[in-house]
Design a protein around this motif. Structure first.
Motif, mmCIF file in Angstrom:
data_model
loop_
_atom_site.group_PDB
_atom_site.id
_atom_site.type_symbol
_atom_site.label_atom_id
_atom_site.label_comp_id
_atom_site.label_asym_id
_atom_site.label_seq_id
_atom_site.Cartn_x
_atom_site.Cartn_y
_atom_site.Cartn_z
ATOM 1 N N GLU A 45 0.817 -1.214 0.000
ATOM 2 C CA GLU A 45 0.000 0.000 0.000
ATOM 3 C C GLU A 45 0.848 1.261 0.000
ATOM 4 O O GLU A 45 0.555 2.223 -0.726
ATOM 5 C CB GLU A 45 -0.936 0.012 1.213
ATOM 6 C CG GLU A 45 -1.819 1.245 1.271
ATOM 7 C CD GLU A 45 -2.665 1.318 2.518
ATOM 8 O OE1 GLU A 45 -3.556 2.190 2.577
ATOM 9 O OE2 GLU A 45 -2.448 0.496 3.444
ATOM 10 N N GLU A 46 1.893 1.292 0.810
ATOM 11 C CA GLU A 46 2.714 2.499 0.894
ATOM 12 C C GLU A 46 3.386 2.808 -0.439
ATOM 13 O O GLU A 46 3.505 3.972 -0.838
ATOM 14 C CB GLU A 46 3.762 2.350 2.008
ATOM 15 C CG GLU A 46 3.178 2.339 3.414
ATOM 16 C CD GLU A 46 2.375 3.592 3.710
ATOM 17 O OE1 GLU A 46 2.891 4.709 3.463
ATOM 18 O OE2 GLU A 46 1.221 3.459 4.174
ATOM 19 N N THR A 47 3.797 1.761 -1.152
ATOM 20 C CA THR A 47 4.404 1.977 -2.467
ATOM 21 C C THR A 47 3.373 2.524 -3.442
ATOM 22 O O THR A 47 3.664 3.420 -4.242
ATOM 23 C CB THR A 47 5.001 0.668 -3.011
ATOM 24 O OG1 THR A 47 5.982 0.181 -2.087
ATOM 25 C CG2 THR A 47 5.644 0.881 -4.372
ATOM 26 N N ALA A 48 2.155 1.990 -3.403
ATOM 27 C CA ALA A 48 1.087 2.500 -4.266
ATOM 28 C C ALA A 48 0.825 3.976 -3.985
ATOM 29 O O ALA A 48 0.663 4.776 -4.918
ATOM 30 C CB ALA A 48 -0.190 1.686 -4.053
ATOM 31 N N LEU A 49 0.800 4.367 -2.703
ATOM 32 C CA LEU A 49 0.598 5.771 -2.346
ATOM 33 C C LEU A 49 1.771 6.621 -2.804
ATOM 34 O O LEU A 49 1.583 7.737 -3.315
ATOM 35 C CB LEU A 49 0.387 5.908 -0.844
ATOM 36 C CG LEU A 49 -0.929 5.335 -0.297
ATOM 37 C CD1 LEU A 49 -0.907 5.294 1.226
ATOM 38 C CD2 LEU A 49 -2.121 6.149 -0.789
ATOM 39 N N ASP A 50 2.988 6.113 -2.639
ATOM 40 C CA ASP A 50 4.169 6.844 -3.107
ATOM 41 C C ASP A 50 4.086 7.131 -4.604
ATOM 42 O O ASP A 50 4.460 8.207 -5.069
ATOM 43 C CB ASP A 50 5.447 6.040 -2.837
ATOM 44 C CG ASP A 50 5.813 5.985 -1.363
ATOM 45 O OD1 ASP A 50 5.323 6.845 -0.596
ATOM 46 O OD2 ASP A 50 6.583 5.082 -0.975
ATOM 47 N N ARG A 51 3.587 6.156 -5.347
ATOM 48 C CA ARG A 51 3.565 6.265 -6.804
ATOM 49 C C ARG A 51 2.363 7.058 -7.335
ATOM 50 O O ARG A 51 2.477 7.698 -8.382
ATOM 51 C CB ARG A 51 3.534 4.869 -7.429
ATOM 52 C CG ARG A 51 4.809 4.069 -7.236
ATOM 53 C CD ARG A 51 4.681 2.691 -7.891
ATOM 54 N NE ARG A 51 5.952 1.960 -7.862
ATOM 55 C CZ ARG A 51 6.156 0.804 -8.483
ATOM 56 N NH1 ARG A 51 5.172 0.240 -9.180
ATOM 57 N NH2 ARG A 51 7.330 0.208 -8.418
#
Length: 419
Positions: A247-253
């Motif tokens: 999830e955090e990577t999706a938000l970062d991107r």
């Protein structure tokens, strides 16, 4: 449930010499992949002069390029601006028919009245009459596509003499009609005209259910009088999109892109003071995003204070920007809620802000592999049930269409008169 991808062709500053060329080529590559993966629609919007927010001023050209590179995905205008000064109805009909032929009958015709003063003012369109211009132009376009010959129209904003439009579209009577909707009133207008509702507001599943119920209630009533020659009962919802197993990577991107989409929309439609060729919307976004709550964690109310109604509404809008950003499991759960609300299509704004091309491709592949199959599996049964449920209402609506009685059998065009 059907799935689409939407292109505004956002291009935040700073720009390089090849930025726009690269943007378009990457968008076409994304649509090629979406076609192979089983996505149902590729939507392209139309805007003019909205720097950074939308470099999509000729969607008919872009969709034609997409048609040449795809096999099955539907190619949809979301939307064509119909005031006559922006797009004359004859030219709209000609372009639609041509695109429908070269795509093998894969075109959907999304319509709208135009919106921002920056755009409409450039074409000299009166904002107070834009809705009436939309209605008049839509009538002319659908008649041009279906009548042989078109028997003529004398209107307030456009007058077209008897002519036979060439070519005619592959789809009969004409490509499916849609209307851009940003409020309950426009949802009701779409239903009264028997056309699909493109809901461009980031509504929650609960809000969507209210709008869907209103929409289909009107479709099934005597109020529904088709604007064209067919009924397209469909309701869609749009939101930003980015997937990753973490999830955090999706938000970062994806979150910055979603936030920039919201900020640039407000800039052109609500709050901005724009200087053509000068204003740097991306830099303004960086400078002011925290003040409007467009941060990773929205700003909380001060201790002991109850958030105002405006603050709550803003928080809900900001939260809504995250609905399509997350893990496959999170997105699947969100889609189930929209499905239960009766939404027919979810449209993902994939290319917003500075979202990276490779991340968009990865997200599309991940969605097709881990999310889409569940909804495709039950699609046929749901759509068959919907068709059966609406069969009588659609038949009755079609019976309310008034055919043009004009007789132009003796109408002759003389080269000498130049008529």
């Amino acid at each position: 449930m059907r799935f689409g991808i939407l292109y505004h062709h956002q291009l935040p500053r700073p720009w390089e010499e090849d930025s726009e060329e690269r943007l378009y080529n990457e968008s076409l590559e994304q649509i090629e992949l979406a076609d192979r993966l089983g996505f149902d629609y590729a939507w392209a919007t139309e805007h003019h002069f909205l720097e950074e927010y939308s470099h999509s001023s000729a969607p008919e050209v872009f969709l034609a390029a997409a048609a040449a590179r795809t096999q099955r995905i539907r190619l949809a205008h979301g939307i064509v601006s119909l005031p006559t000064a922006v797009n004359h109805p004859i030219r709209v009909a000609e372009r639609l028919a041509t695109l429908d032929l070269i795509s093998g009958g894969r075109v959907d015709f999304g319509t709208g009245a135009g919106s921002s003063q920056l755009e409409l003012g450039a074409f000299g369109v009166d904002r107070d009459s834009k809705k009436e211009q939309w209605q008049e132009s839509l009538q002319i376009v659908t008649r041009l596509l279906t009548e042989t010959p078109f028997t003529g129209y004398e209107g307030q904003w456009a007058s077209v003499p008897p002519r036979n439009l060439l070519p005619k579209p592959k789809q009969k009577p004409h490509p499916p009609l849609w209307m851009a909707c940003s409020a309950r009133t426009t949802i009701e207008t779409a239903a009264r005209n028997g056309i699909g509702a493109l809901s461009f507001s980031f509504v929650s599943p609960e809000e969507a259910k209210e709008w869907v119920d209103t929409y289909y209630g009107i479709i099934a009533s005597e109020e529904c009088v088709p604007a064209g020659k067919s009924v397209n009962p469909n309701f869609s919802v749009v939101f930003p999109f980015m997937l990753h197993p973490d999830e955090e990577t999706a938000l970062d991107r994806g979150l910055d892109g979603a936030h920039f989409f919201s900020y640039s929309l407000m800039h052109y439609y609500i709050t901005g003071q724009h200087r053509p060729g000068v204003t740097d919307v991306w830099q303004d976004f960086q400078n002011n995003r925290a003040a409007v709550g467009l941060t990773r964690e929205p700003l909380p109310a001060a201790d002991g204070e109850e958030p105002s109604a405006e603050a709550k509404a803003m928080l809900e809008q900001i939260t809504s920007l995250r609905r399509g950003i997350g893990t496959p499991e999170q997105i699947a759960d969100t889609i189930r809620r929209y499905e239960a609300a009766g939404v027919d299509q979810l449209i993902f704004s994939v290319q917003v802000g500075k979202n990276r091309h490779e991340h968009i491709l990865e997200s599309l592949e991940l969605f097709a592999r881990e999310v889409m199959p569940e909804f495709v599996e039950r699609r046929e049964a749901r759509e068959a049930a919907k068709q059966e449920r609406l069969a009588v209402a659609v038949k009755e609506a079609l019976g309310r269409i008034t055919e043009n009685p004009a007789d132009v059998s003796d109408y002759v065009i003389s080269p000498e008169l130049g008529a």
